[in-house]
Design a protein around this motif. Sequence first.
Motif, mmCIF file in Angstrom:
data_model
loop_
_atom_site.group_PDB
_atom_site.id
_atom_site.type_symbol
_atom_site.label_atom_id
_atom_site.label_comp_id
_atom_site.label_asym_id
_atom_site.label_seq_id
_atom_site.Cartn_x
_atom_site.Cartn_y
_atom_site.Cartn_z
ATOM 1 N N MET A 1 0.813 -1.210 0.000
ATOM 2 C CA MET A 1 0.000 0.000 0.000
ATOM 3 C C MET A 1 0.845 1.259 0.000
ATOM 4 O O MET A 1 0.390 2.322 -0.422
ATOM 5 N N ASP A 2 2.076 1.165 0.499
ATOM 6 C CA ASP A 2 2.979 2.318 0.559
ATOM 7 C C ASP A 2 2.344 3.475 1.328
ATOM 8 O O ASP A 2 2.370 4.623 0.906
ATOM 9 N N ILE A 3 1.755 3.133 2.464
ATOM 10 C CA ILE A 3 1.143 4.132 3.349
ATOM 11 C C ILE A 3 1.659 3.869 4.761
ATOM 12 O O ILE A 3 1.561 2.743 5.262
ATOM 13 N N ALA A 4 2.210 4.871 5.392
ATOM 14 C CA ALA A 4 2.855 4.690 6.692
ATOM 15 C C ALA A 4 1.876 4.226 7.763
ATOM 16 O O ALA A 4 2.175 3.329 8.549
ATOM 17 N N SER A 5 0.708 4.827 7.822
ATOM 18 C CA SER A 5 -0.241 4.515 8.887
ATOM 19 C C SER A 5 -1.657 4.754 8.407
ATOM 20 O O SER A 5 -1.935 5.710 7.660
ATOM 21 N N LEU A 6 -2.579 3.898 8.860
ATOM 22 C CA LEU A 6 -4.000 4.084 8.562
ATOM 23 C C LEU A 6 -4.704 4.858 9.666
ATOM 24 O O LEU A 6 -5.895 5.140 9.562
ATOM 25 N N PRO B 1 -4.651 8.046 10.603
ATOM 26 C CA PRO B 1 -5.325 9.297 10.240
ATOM 27 C C PRO B 1 -6.718 9.074 9.660
ATOM 28 O O PRO B 1 -7.655 9.820 9.975
ATOM 29 N N PHE B 2 -6.843 8.037 8.826
ATOM 30 C CA PHE B 2 -8.169 7.727 8.287
ATOM 31 C C PHE B 2 -9.107 7.244 9.384
ATOM 32 O O PHE B 2 -10.250 7.688 9.492
ATOM 33 N N ALA B 3 -8.619 6.319 10.223
ATOM 34 C CA ALA B 3 -9.458 5.773 11.296
ATOM 35 C C ALA B 3 -9.926 6.869 12.239
ATOM 36 O O ALA B 3 -11.107 6.899 12.636
ATOM 37 N N ASP B 4 -9.045 7.775 12.603
ATOM 38 C CA ASP B 4 -9.406 8.844 13.522
ATOM 39 C C ASP B 4 -10.479 9.758 12.931
ATOM 40 O O ASP B 4 -11.393 10.203 13.629
ATOM 41 N N GLU C 1 -2.905 10.051 0.140
ATOM 42 C CA GLU C 1 -1.597 9.665 0.649
ATOM 43 C C GLU C 1 -0.575 9.517 -0.473
ATOM 44 O O GLU C 1 0.625 9.691 -0.256
ATOM 45 N N HIS C 2 -1.049 9.194 -1.665
ATOM 46 C CA HIS C 2 -0.156 9.002 -2.800
ATOM 47 C C HIS C 2 -0.086 10.231 -3.703
ATOM 48 O O HIS C 2 0.499 10.171 -4.790
ATOM 49 N N GLY C 3 -0.715 11.315 -3.259
ATOM 50 C CA GLY C 3 -0.601 12.569 -4.002
ATOM 51 C C GLY C 3 -1.601 12.762 -5.110
ATOM 52 O O GLY C 3 -1.400 13.599 -5.994
ATOM 53 N N TYR C 4 -2.706 12.016 -5.067
ATOM 54 C CA TYR C 4 -3.726 12.123 -6.102
ATOM 55 C C TYR C 4 -4.979 12.778 -5.522
ATOM 56 O O TYR C 4 -5.323 12.557 -4.357
#
Length: 275
Positions: free
Chosen positions: A74-79, A81-84, A110-113
């Motif tokens: 997924m190349d995402i550090a942490s989920l 922020p979304f969960a909160d 998160e991927h700049g889109y």
Amino acid sequence: MTKNTPLMIVGAPRSGNTLVRRVLMASGQIYIPPETYVLGELIENWRRAALLSWRDKVWLFCAYFDRHPHRNDMDIASLSPFADTAARWPRAQRNLRALLDGFYRFMAGEHGYTQARWGDKTPWNTVHLKSITRFYPDAQYLHLLRDGRDSVASQVRADMRDIDEAARRWISANEMCERHLRKVSHLQMRYEDIVRDPETSFARVFDWAGLRFESRFLTEVPARMGDVTLRTHHANVLEPITPRSIGGWTRSLDAAQVSALPAPFHAMMTKYGYG
């Protein structure tokens, strides 16, 4: 079809899903993440969470993605922020469809889109296609079809499964597409046509999807493609589109191995004109 209609790329493994993802994303009109793997499971199991609080539902939702073995793709550090954020959504927004929509948009950000529209290109979704099409009857489904011998050989080379299992996977994926895409908006495209004549093929795909097509999309490579750079079997996706992989099965499988594949494999090959 609206600008927010999901676009699901489905078909057997190694049928061009990632290549199509690359070209669609290069247009800047749609975001498609690395393979998500758990979409079907989430849809099928969500009713079991009915008695949980909304916060716990959000945490459970995120855990499906966070605990998957291919989480790093997924190349995402942490989920978190979304969960909160999702845990504080107003009551009217507290449902699975809103969670999925919000999560795909989160991944895009998160991927700049910044595209409003999103899609998915996970071949494993064919296993759960009945549930996915019922949950998303308004989505568009692009069924990618490839010569079964090339799909099987490519799966084996990528160490995804052995030859017999790869053949069964090719059969079942296409059977599921035939069975469950009848009542939804769908388009079937052959991998061989896409790589032989990408200009014409992608112009057709984009028109069907309600997207604007330009020739430059065929050569541009989007940033932050996740699994494309992490998985060696996706390496060719970064190269110019070429038909050189057509018939590649002859370099790794012999006639005896192909002949020994199950009868339904050969029947389906004949049905699709690959015999």
